[in-house]
Design an enzyme around this catalytic site. Structure first.
Site, PDB file in Angstrom:
ATOM      1  N   ASP A  69       0.869  -1.158   0.000  1.00 20.24           N
ATOM      2  CA  ASP A  69       0.000   0.000   0.000  1.00 20.24           C
ATOM      3  C   ASP A  69       0.916   1.220   0.000  1.00 20.24           C
ATOM      4  O   ASP A  69       2.087   1.131   0.363  1.00 20.24           O
ATOM      5  CB  ASP A  69      -0.885  -0.015   1.250  1.00 20.24           C
ATOM      6  CG  ASP A  69      -1.751   1.215   1.371  1.00 20.24           C
ATOM      7  OD1 ASP A  69      -2.301   1.649   0.341  1.00 20.24           O
ATOM      8  OD2 ASP A  69      -1.865   1.755   2.482  1.00 20.24           O
ATOM      9  N   ASP A 105      -0.265   5.017   0.772  1.00 20.01           N
ATOM     10  CA  ASP A 105      -0.580   6.011   1.803  1.00 20.01           C
ATOM     11  C   ASP A 105      -0.465   5.418   3.200  1.00 20.01           C
ATOM     12  O   ASP A 105      -0.999   4.341   3.484  1.00 20.01           O
ATOM     13  CB  ASP A 105      -1.992   6.550   1.599  1.00 20.01           C
ATOM     14  CG  ASP A 105      -2.139   7.274   0.267  1.00 20.01           C
ATOM     15  OD1 ASP A 105      -1.186   7.953  -0.136  1.00 20.01           O
ATOM     16  OD2 ASP A 105      -3.210   7.149  -0.367  1.00 20.01           O
TER      17      ASP A 105
END
Length: 322
Positions: free
Chosen positions: A115, A117
């Site tokens: 991922d 963020d």
């Protein structure tokens, strides 16, 4: 400054020289290009690289106006940046439901999906963009709901974009005025994974235009980005988003990982991330490693095979095996 602990002056000198040589890869301050309308990806051979601000420090330490401070001082994360990365994981306490399994999967993974963020970078990109447009608190509330799994991701994405309606120039200005910051140690982790022959992917509910500079910084092929595409009209104004992207909807990350696995035929895949949508990626991921170095989400922690708050132990396993 370089905060790594070194035992000899020679080692420190080599490390500083190496950091200087690779400095251009550590700047995340501008989009590679904003002149081509509705271009969703950029050529990896582009001659335009993100610009570096400050004297000679990595981008994850650049927080104007204190760019000259050491990384450990200026970074917003709570991870320990001065601890030697070679610390043996056997000497640490580990959290998770299947820690040994996750370590084993990481030690032999063909591909690791991150991922972006609050994992690869220290903030939520859409929240940063909203802040620059004066919509921060309203958008952040939707982000928290989505990351905690309290609302379908597609509903949260549509609501947030409807609030901010960012233009191309808005995104360019955001990255110019608020440089994205790498989480400490993630660049090293990506480096050792790639050196071992493990492919690295960025699988994010964020925006491709904001993630491409991150990928270039880390040396990740932009074709290995699975993220959302914002649509613009001929004037560069916001015109919606591409709802066909797998990461634009709930359960999008497992869909993206299934696509990756089918395309490349990987035997072992690991997902790393901080949010509920990341935890959904197992399966098809063989293990989910929850990351709490930026924010700890209890719902995610409970679903993690292994839960970490920095990348040190992961680096150790990649370099030395489980």
């Amino acid at each position: 400054y370089i905060s790594n602990i070194n035992n000899t002056d020679t080692t420190m000198t080599m490390a500083m020289a190496s950091a200087a040589r690779s400095l251009n890869r550590f700047a995340l301050l501008s989009l590679p290009s904003l002149t081509v309308a509705q271009q969703s990806t950029l050529s990896s051979s582009s001659s335009t690289f993100p610009r570096c601000v400050g004297a000679s420090i990595p981008s994850f330490a650049i927080i104007p106006p204190k760019a000259s401070l050491p990384t450990a001082t200026v970074t917003a994360t709570t991870t320990r940046t001065t601890r030697a990365l070679s610390t043996s994981p056997s000497n640490m306490e580990h959290e998770g439901n299947h820690v040994e399994h996750a370590m084993e999967m990481l030690s032999k993974a063909n591909a690791v999906c991150f991922d972006v963020d609050s994992t690869v970078i220290t903030e939520e990109g859409i929240d940063v963009l909203a802040d620059t447009l004066g919509k921060g608190p309203e958008v952040a509330a939707w982000t928290a709901k989505a990351m905690d799994g309290n609302i379908k991701f597609e509903d949260a994405l549509a609501a947030r974009l409807e609030i901010i309606q960012p233009s191309k120039s808005d995104i360019a200005a955001c990255l110019e005025n608020h440089p994205l910051r790498l989480s400490p140690g993630v660049d090293k982790l990506v480096e050792v994974l790639q050196k071992r022959g493990t492919d690295v992917f960025l699988v994010s509910g964020g925006f491709r235009l904001m993630i491409e500079p991150v990928a270039e910084c880390l040396g990740v092929n932009i074709e290995n980005i699975y993220a959302n595409t914002i649509l613009f009209d001929e004037k560069g104004d916001y015109a919606g988003f591409d709802a066909t992207e797998p990461t634009s909807a709930d359960q999008g990350k497992p869909k993206a990982l299934r696509t990756i696995k089918a395309k490349y035929g990987y035997d072992t895949m690991v997902m790393v991330g901080d949010g509920a949508t990341d935890a959904q990626a197992k399966p098809p991921a063989d293990a989910f490693i929850g990351f709490g170095g930026v924010v700890t989400r209890e719902a995610v922690k409970e679903k993690s095979c292994w839960f970490v708050k920095d990348f040190e132990a992961m680096i150790h396993i990649v370099e030395h095996g489980h």
